[in-house]
Design a protein around this motif. Structure first.
Motif, short mmCIF file in Angstrom:
data_model
loop_
_atom_site.label_atom_id
_atom_site.label_comp_id
_atom_site.label_asym_id
_atom_site.label_seq_id
_atom_site.Cartn_x
_atom_site.Cartn_y
_atom_site.Cartn_z
N MET A 108 36.71 39.02 37.30
CA MET A 108 36.93 37.92 37.71
C MET A 108 38.33 37.60 37.59
SD MET A 108 33.88 35.43 35.37
CE MET A 108 34.16 36.18 33.77
N GLU A 109 39.39 38.22 36.93
CA GLU A 109 40.59 38.25 37.07
C GLU A 109 41.26 38.31 38.80
OE1 GLU A 109 43.17 36.78 35.26
OE2 GLU A 109 41.87 36.34 33.52
N ILE A 110 40.64 39.53 38.96
CA ILE A 110 41.20 39.97 40.42
C ILE A 110 40.55 39.03 41.41
CG2 ILE A 110 40.97 41.89 41.99
CD1 ILE A 110 43.02 42.25 39.53
N VAL A 111 39.39 38.65 41.24
CA VAL A 111 38.76 37.90 42.35
C VAL A 111 39.46 36.56 42.09
CG1 VAL A 111 36.73 36.41 43.00
CG2 VAL A 111 36.73 39.07 42.33
N ASN A 112 39.72 35.91 41.07
CA ASN A 112 40.63 34.48 40.84
C ASN A 112 41.82 34.83 41.58
OD1 ASN A 112 42.79 33.08 39.05
ND2 ASN A 112 40.71 31.77 39.24
N ASN A 113 42.61 35.98 41.39
CA ASN A 113 43.83 35.86 41.91
C ASN A 113 43.89 36.01 43.52
OD1 ASN A 113 45.48 36.19 39.56
ND2 ASN A 113 45.40 38.27 39.80
N VAL A 114 42.85 36.65 44.03
CA VAL A 114 42.41 36.79 45.29
C VAL A 114 42.29 35.13 45.93
CG1 VAL A 114 40.80 37.20 47.23
CG2 VAL A 114 41.45 38.95 45.48
N LEU A 115 41.33 34.35 45.07
CA LEU A 115 40.97 33.05 45.57
C LEU A 115 42.25 32.11 45.57
CD1 LEU A 115 37.62 32.58 43.83
CD2 LEU A 115 38.17 33.58 46.25
N SER A 116 42.95 32.17 44.52
CA SER A 116 44.21 31.45 44.18
C SER A 116 45.55 31.97 44.77
CB SER A 116 44.53 31.26 42.75
OG SER A 116 43.40 31.00 41.80
N HIS A 117 45.79 32.91 45.08
CA HIS A 117 47.06 33.42 45.55
C HIS A 117 47.15 34.17 46.78
CE1 HIS A 117 48.27 32.28 41.54
NE2 HIS A 117 47.46 33.06 40.92
N SER A 118 46.17 34.91 47.19
CA SER A 118 46.03 35.80 48.44
C SER A 118 46.64 35.36 49.81
CB SER A 118 44.84 36.54 48.47
OG SER A 118 43.88 36.00 48.93
N ALA A 119 46.07 33.82 50.18
CA ALA A 119 45.98 33.27 51.48
C ALA A 119 45.41 34.10 52.24
CB ALA A 119 47.65 33.07 51.67
N GLY A 120 44.53 34.86 51.73
CA GLY A 120 43.55 35.74 53.00
C GLY A 120 42.26 34.78 53.08
N ASP A 121 41.64 35.21 54.25
CA ASP A 121 40.52 34.50 54.65
C ASP A 121 39.12 35.57 54.31
OD1 ASP A 121 40.48 36.39 56.72
OD2 ASP A 121 41.11 34.90 58.05
#
Length: 343
Positions: A108-121
């Motif tokens: 959940m920490e890594i996926v939250n980072n992806v959703l919040s910070h990665s700016a990826g799609d």
């Protein structure tokens, strides 16, 4: 399958010795090659191990109990716990509570980072469970974690971004994040590997930190987390180790790997290198400097930390671990007779 200490050793060490497990067992138990291969055959027939390749290039892996890959389109509505309940958590039901806790927290920490910070799609999730390990893999096609931190904090290079991440309490959005997620994950799992922007940051709980060039400079970030199913670690253990009783706050104790302050093979001699090592550490109550893998430091480097910085922050407790005799003597000299070592 009857219990065998030799086969138990193989299962416990195979992940780290996929290509040389036969030689490793021979060295450990003094068996012949044919005897070891008979044990390997029993494990293969029992569905515990898979053999790959021909005889000359053969290697072995633990046979997956669960192997799953999912690709998700990132949208503003996505939530990490919903993704976890759908794709990860059901597969952890048979494990001990601490293993479920470690995997759920890390995921959940890594996926939250992806959703919040990665700016990826797009995000790819992989889960692999074997008889001895749980492997979690998360990849996004965003800007890249090291690049983003380098830019946000105006750092010289991405290597310095890794150093900052290793300290904990680092976030590009302090209003909504504490910045302890990556730090906690590093110390929860047995091994963690983060690839981004051509660099690979590896952490092994038994070997420490390492940064190598990954060879790939494509965008995005990949995080691989591994934990043994026999691990006794817990989130509370990590909280306790890196928190003091000084102000009832979590993670007010930092453990800084000095090896990450080195760029390539350079030696640690200068005051600027020391200042980089202690950047932002004034926000902690205690700082533990880990000299693992460091054979030599310069007197200016030591003086900047143990006299100059300490005098600037007299309430900060600074301690050392894994220092050799040379470093211990230099640090002791700076602390006891600072003026004789300053330059």
């Amino acid at each position: 399958m009857r219990f065998s200490p030799i086969r138990e050793f193989i299962l416990n060490n195979l992940t780290a010795h996929q290509k040389d497990i036969v030689k490793t067992v021979i060295r450990k138990f003094g068996l012949s090659r044919q005897a070891v291969l008979r044990h390997m055959y029993v494990l293969i027939q029992g569905g515990k191990v898979t053999a790959h390749g021909k005889t000359k290039d053969r290697y072995y892996t633990l046979k997956p109990i669960v192997q799953k890959t999912v690709t998700i389109t990132i949208t503003p509505e996505l939530e990490e716990d919903t993704i976890g309940r759908k794709h990860l958590f059901p597969h952890l039901s048979g494990f001990s509570s601490n293993i479920r806790e470690i995997c759920e927290y890390g995921f959940m920490e890594i996926v939250n980072n992806v959703l919040s910070h990665s700016a990826g799609d797009e995000c790819t999730l992989k889960l692999k469970i074997t008889d001895r390990n749980v492997h979690l893999y998360v990849h996004d096609n965003g800007v890249g974690i090291f690049r983003k931190i380098k830019k946000h904090f105006d750092l010289e290079n991405q290597h310095h971004a890794i150093l900052e991440l290793s300290k904990g309490r680092l976030t590009t959005n302090p209003k909504t994040h504490l910045g302890d997620g990556i730090f906690s994950i590093i110390h929860l799992f047995d091994t963690v590997q983060i690839n981004s922007g051509g660099l690979c940051w590896k952490y092994d709980s038994s070997k420490g930190h390492q940064v190598v060039k990954s060879g790939s400079t494509k965008g995005g970030t990949s995080v691989l987390m591994n934990v043994s199913t026999s691990s006794h670690n817990t989130l509370q253990n990590v909280f306790n180790k890196y928190s003091t009783d000084s102000n009832n706050s979590l993670f007010d104790r930092a453990e800084v790997p000095v090896s990450l302050a080195r760029f390539d093979s350079e030696n640690l001699m200068s005051r600027s290198q020391a200042r980089r090592l202690f950047r932002n550490l004034e926000k902690f109550y205690e700082v533990c400097i880990d000299f693992k893998g460091i054979k030599l430091i310069g007197d200016s480097f030591a003086d900047e930390i143990f006299r100059v910085f300490q005098n600037q922050h007299p309430n900060l407790k600074i301690e050392c671990i894994n220092a050799n005799v040379h470093i211990e003597n230099l640090v002791s000299g700076v602390r006891n007779n600072g003026s004789n070592y300053s330059s």
